[in-house]
Motif scaffolding. Structure first.
Motif, PDB file in Angstrom:
ATOM      1  N   GLY A  63     -78.135 -32.271 -18.936  1.00  0.00           N
ATOM      2  CA  GLY A  63     -77.884 -32.355 -17.504  1.00  0.00           C
ATOM      3  C   GLY A  63     -77.503 -31.045 -16.860  1.00  0.00           C
ATOM      4  N   GLY A  64     -77.233 -30.011 -17.673  1.00  0.00           N
ATOM      5  CA  GLY A  64     -76.920 -28.699 -17.122  1.00  0.00           C
ATOM      6  C   GLY A  64     -78.061 -28.081 -16.347  1.00  0.00           C
ATOM      7  N   VAL A  65     -79.260 -28.647 -16.464  1.00  0.00           N
ATOM      8  CA  VAL A  65     -80.398 -28.107 -15.712  1.00  0.00           C
ATOM      9  C   VAL A  65     -80.216 -28.293 -14.212  1.00  0.00           C
ATOM     10  N   TYR A  66     -79.304 -29.173 -13.807  1.00  0.00           N
ATOM     11  CA  TYR A  66     -79.089 -29.408 -12.380  1.00  0.00           C
ATOM     12  C   TYR A  66     -78.161 -28.382 -11.749  1.00  0.00           C
ATOM     13  N   PHE A  67     -77.591 -27.498 -12.563  1.00  0.00           N
ATOM     14  CA  PHE A  67     -76.671 -26.489 -12.032  1.00  0.00           C
ATOM     15  C   PHE A  67     -77.347 -25.641 -10.965  1.00  0.00           C
ATOM     16  N   ALA A  68     -78.554 -25.156 -11.254  1.00  0.00           N
ATOM     17  CA  ALA A  68     -79.226 -24.224 -10.355  1.00  0.00           C
ATOM     18  C   ALA A  68     -79.499 -24.826  -8.977  1.00  0.00           C
ATOM     19  N   PRO A  69     -80.177 -25.983  -8.864  1.00  0.00           N
ATOM     20  CA  PRO A  69     -80.434 -26.506  -7.519  1.00  0.00           C
ATOM     21  C   PRO A  69     -79.165 -26.919  -6.785  1.00  0.00           C
ATOM     22  N   LEU A  70     -78.163 -27.415  -7.512  1.00  0.00           N
ATOM     23  CA  LEU A  70     -76.913 -27.795  -6.867  1.00  0.00           C
ATOM     24  C   LEU A  70     -76.225 -26.579  -6.256  1.00  0.00           C
ATOM     25  N   ILE A  71     -76.112 -25.512  -7.011  1.00  0.00           N
ATOM     26  CA  ILE A  71     -75.467 -24.296  -6.513  1.00  0.00           C
ATOM     27  C   ILE A  71     -76.277 -23.690  -5.366  1.00  0.00           C
ATOM     28  N   ALA A  72     -77.598 -23.727  -5.484  1.00  0.00           N
ATOM     29  CA  ALA A  72     -78.434 -23.192  -4.400  1.00  0.00           C
ATOM     30  C   ALA A  72     -78.231 -23.981  -3.112  1.00  0.00           C
ATOM     31  N   GLY A  73     -78.145 -25.301  -3.230  1.00  0.00           N
ATOM     32  CA  GLY A  73     -77.882 -26.108  -2.040  1.00  0.00           C
ATOM     33  C   GLY A  73     -76.546 -25.777  -1.406  1.00  0.00           C
ATOM     34  N   LEU A  74     -75.513 -25.631  -2.230  1.00  0.00           N
ATOM     35  CA  LEU A  74     -74.197 -25.251  -1.701  1.00  0.00           C
ATOM     36  C   LEU A  74     -74.239 -23.864  -1.068  1.00  0.00           C
ATOM     37  N   GLY A  75     -75.019 -22.966  -1.671  1.00  0.00           N
ATOM     38  CA  GLY A  75     -75.139 -21.629  -1.099  1.00  0.00           C
ATOM     39  C   GLY A  75     -75.766 -21.636   0.280  1.00  0.00           C
ATOM     40  N   LEU A  76     -76.797 -22.452   0.471  1.00  0.00           N
ATOM     41  CA  LEU A  76     -77.425 -22.534   1.793  1.00  0.00           C
ATOM     42  C   LEU A  76     -76.492 -23.186   2.815  1.00  0.00           C
ATOM     43  N   VAL A  77     -75.712 -24.167   2.363  1.00  0.00           N
ATOM     44  CA  VAL A  77     -74.736 -24.790   3.269  1.00  0.00           C
ATOM     45  C   VAL A  77     -73.699 -23.770   3.709  1.00  0.00           C
ATOM     46  N   GLU A  78     -73.205 -22.969   2.772  1.00  0.00           N
ATOM     47  CA  GLU A  78     -72.206 -21.945   3.119  1.00  0.00           C
ATOM     48  C   GLU A  78     -72.819 -20.886   4.030  1.00  0.00           C
TER      49      GLU A  78
END
Length: 723
Positions: free
Chosen positions: A427-442
């Motif tokens: 499940g660690g493969v979801y780290f990248a898209p999750l962090i990218a989404g948070l980055g765009l929100v910030e």
């Protein structure tokens, strides 16, 4: 003030005292841990305890560097000096104990004396290293005018320029140290086992490139020519050294770590930058069984290109920077065509977003057009000459088949894997898209209200980094969604580490909710790679014969080689380890074939394929006898491809075939687990060749019209002849 001497006696005495204290702490930790755990774990704990004590005591007591503002840089320099001292200790102690003192003393006393001499030399060199490099407590003598005692100093540069220059110099030095430490760590833990398929593709295709063959035209490949060309050059310059090729791979990963530090040091601070590097290092260590994968040079080019676009998007006149970023994308495409395309799209999309948000400055359309033209020009200057050179000697149809036709028709069907559940180990493969989404929100939060006429420069830079690296992460993640695994999304994980570090830096200084978010981001950053790497590193320590450090210890006489290791190597390299059956088959064929002879590495059946041991071409040092040497389900299982292989074997007069029955199909949930019903190649091999030797489930077959070549003697590390 009197000038300082090269040696401060009091400082040196304090340094020796701290060394003795750290040694006592080391031994105490070993004694405590050994009572509750294994001796190996106790030695590791003692080493860590001794290192920490040595650093803290040398900093605070010996050299009295009481400030902690630059502790991270001092720690890196301390580690480098400490490592260099260990090398000096071993070299001097070994040389004196083995070659000098034996002329004066008995063997046991001479070795003990060598250890004492080595320790003394290490103490001296470490002291000077820390005094001049780590803590810099030495102040050189100032020059004075003739006939006077007053020192003369050069005209000082403006304080701002001097501090900026010193900062850049220190950052560059620190990044180099980070890269060096990453290189040493990854190099020592480098697995010696050869990847029979993935690594074998690079090695065998590099052999074909070195022989003058052209990718796509002369052999099937799903990658671009750059990695093959570099590996072929390394092999050519080092007389075919497998170790040199592996060190090139380790160097690529070390450069990624150095670039991460260089980017994040000023944006997120030293501690968070080191945390991101630790995560990257753990990912590289955990996935070390996939060496020479072309994504590693692409990571370097992707980080450089995206970082350049941060400046190119913020500065209206930064078109040269955009062109340089485009050149990186063009170079990435020569390693992996789709990576170069995704990098181009991510960079230009991010630049468009940033320029659009700053439209209040006016001329947004003109600015963006300039960026696109400059970026495209840089890409074209690198990629188009290579493409033109290819088209001069090869038809475009070969490229179209390998990269477009086969990939779009068969790759997803034959290699696709379902997404894992978030709570599963993968499940660690979801780290990248999750962090990218948070980055765009910030980044959106920074931009609110939209088109704010004035914005803090640091905030604008943070927003640019978040937008560009988040988009790069998302586009790279799309590349790996067909075959979802840690190695296939690693390309997206690396830029996601940049975003994660910046998010943590921004949120740690906020209220409780942002702080909680920062803690979650940090856990997601370091947790998955730590868990994933734990089992891999445990395997390295429980089976030390499989890592490079064990070979170094064997060559130094510190440990004896295991008896079975000899039958895992081939005549080409004593570093590379193969499964014993494959090594024996390779040794058998290598002794009975001409250097210019081509062979064929096949399977025991070809109606259902997962992979084939393509690395055996490299092990035997013989070129493949067919265009289709790399097996992929949906390709070599087709009737037309098998007919082409049969024609190649006949045209190239291939006498020797290695048939592997050990490459088990893992029954993945895709088309590779289904039989095509095509047995044309199997029927041809059964009719034209006969088995003459075997080792386990790996058999060596020879053309029926040929006799087995005689050799002086049968080696125990060769396949057993079949009567």
């Amino acid at each position: 003030m009197a000038p300082r001497q090269a040696i401060d006696i009091r400082e040196f005495v304090r340094f020796v005292g701290t060394g003795v204290t750290a040694t006592i702490g080391n031994l105490a930790a070993v004694w405590i841990v050994a009572r509750h755990g294994s001796f190996g774990l106790a030695l590791l704990a003692g080493s860590i305890a001794g290192f920490i004590l040595s650093f803290v005591l040398s900093k605070l007591v010996a050299f009295r560097a009481r400030s902690w503002d630059r502790a991270w840089a001092e720690a890196l320099r301390f580690t480098l000096v400490h490592g260099a001292g260990a090398v000096v200790y071993w070299v001097v102690g070994f040389a004196v104990g083995r070659y000098v003192l034996p002329h004066l003393l008995d063997r046991p006393l001479s070795e003990l004396g060598g250890a004492f001499v080595g320790a003394g030399v290490m103490t001296a060199t470490s002291y000077f290293g820390h005094r001049f490099f780590t803590y810099r407590t030495y102040a050189p003598r100032s020059r004075a005018q003739p006939g006077t005692t007053a020192p003369v100093s050069a005209s000082p540069a403006p304080s701002g320029e001097r501090s900026a220059s010193a900062r850049h110099s220190e950052d560059a030095t620190s990044a180099a140290l980070v890269g060096l430490l990453a290189f040493v760590g990854l190099g020592l833990l480098m697995p010696r086992g050869v990847g029979l398929f993935d690594e074998g593709i690079i090695l065998s295709d590099a052999m074909r490139v070195a022989a003058g063959e052209v990718v796509h035209r002369d052999f099937y490949s799903s990658y671009g020519p750059a990695q093959y060309t570099i590996v072929a050059a390394v092999l050519g310059l080092t007389d075919g050294s497998f170790l040199a090729v592996r060190l090139y791979d380790v160097a690529c990963k070390a450069v990624v770590c150095a670039l991460l530090f260089s980017i994040l040091r000023g944006l997120a601070g030293g501690p968070l930058a080191l945390l991101a590097i630790a995560a990257a290092w753990l990912w590289f260590a955990a996935l070390a069984v996939f060496p020479l994968y072309p994504i590693y040079p692409c990571m370097i080019l992707g980080l450089v290109a995206t970082w350049l676009m941060v400046g190119g998007s913020l500065r209206p006149g930064g078109l040269r920077v955009c062109a340089a970023a485009g050149a990186c994308a063009g170079a990435a495409a020569l390693f992996r065509y789709e990576v170069g395309f995704f990098l181009l799209v991510a960079n230009l999309l991010g630049a468009g977003v940033l320029i659009g948000l700053d439209a209040a400055r006016g001329g947004a359309a003109r600015r963006y057009a300039g960026v696109v033209v400059a970026y495209g020009l840089g890409t074209s200057l690198v990629f188009l000459p290579a493409a033109a050179a290819y088209l001069l000697v090869a038809p475009v149809g070969s490229f179209w088949h390998d990269i477009v036709e086969f990939s779009t028709k068969y790759y997803a069907e034959m290699r696709g894997l379902p997404f894992p559940r978030p709570w599963e180990p993968k499940g660690g493969v979801y780290f990248a898209p999750l962090i990218a989404g948070l980055g765009l929100v910030e980044a959106g939060r920074i931009s609110w209200p939209a088109r704010r006429p004035r914005r803090d420069e640091a905030e604008a830079r943070a927003r640019a980094v978040l937008v560009l690296f988040s988009l790069c992460t998302l586009l790279f993640f799309l590349k790996g969604i067909v075959r979802v695994s840690a190695i296939h999304v690693l390309l997206a994980t690396i830029p996601a580490l940049v975003v994660a570090a910046i998010l943590a830096r921004r949120w740690l200084g906020g209220s409780r909710l942002p702080q909680a978010g920062a803690i979650l981001v940090l856990l997601l950053t370091i947790g998955p790679p730590a868990v994933f790497a734990a089992s891999k590193l445990r395997d390295a320590f429980t089976s030390p014969d499989n890592v490079l450090a064990s070979l170094i210890a064997e060559r130094a006489g510190l440990r004896s080689a295991p008896g079975e290791a000899a039958c895992r190597t081939t005549s080409r390299s004593t570093v590379a380890l193969y499964p014993p059956d494959h090594a024996r088959a390779a040794n058998y064929v290598a002794r009975r074939t001409r250097p210019d002879e081509r062979i064929f590495v096949a399977l025991d059946r070809h109606d259902m394929i997962f992979t084939n041991p393509v690395a055996l071409y490299f092990a035997v040092e013989r070129l493949p006898g067919t265009h289709w040497h790399q097996f992929d389900p949906g390709l070599q299982t087709r009737a037309d491809t098998q007919a082409a292989i049969v024609a190649d074997l006949q045209d190239n007069r291939v006498r020797w075939v290695i048939r592997d029955g050990s490459m088990e199909n893992p029954n993945e949930p895709n088309g590779s687990s289904r039989s095509s019903g095509v047995t044309l190649l199997d029927e041809f091999l059964d009719a034209s060749y006969r088995p003459v030797a075997s080792s386990g489930r790996v058999a060596v077959w020879l053309l029926k019209s040929e006799a087995v070549s005689s050799v002086d003697h049968q080696s125990p590390c060769e396949a057993t002849a079949i009567d």
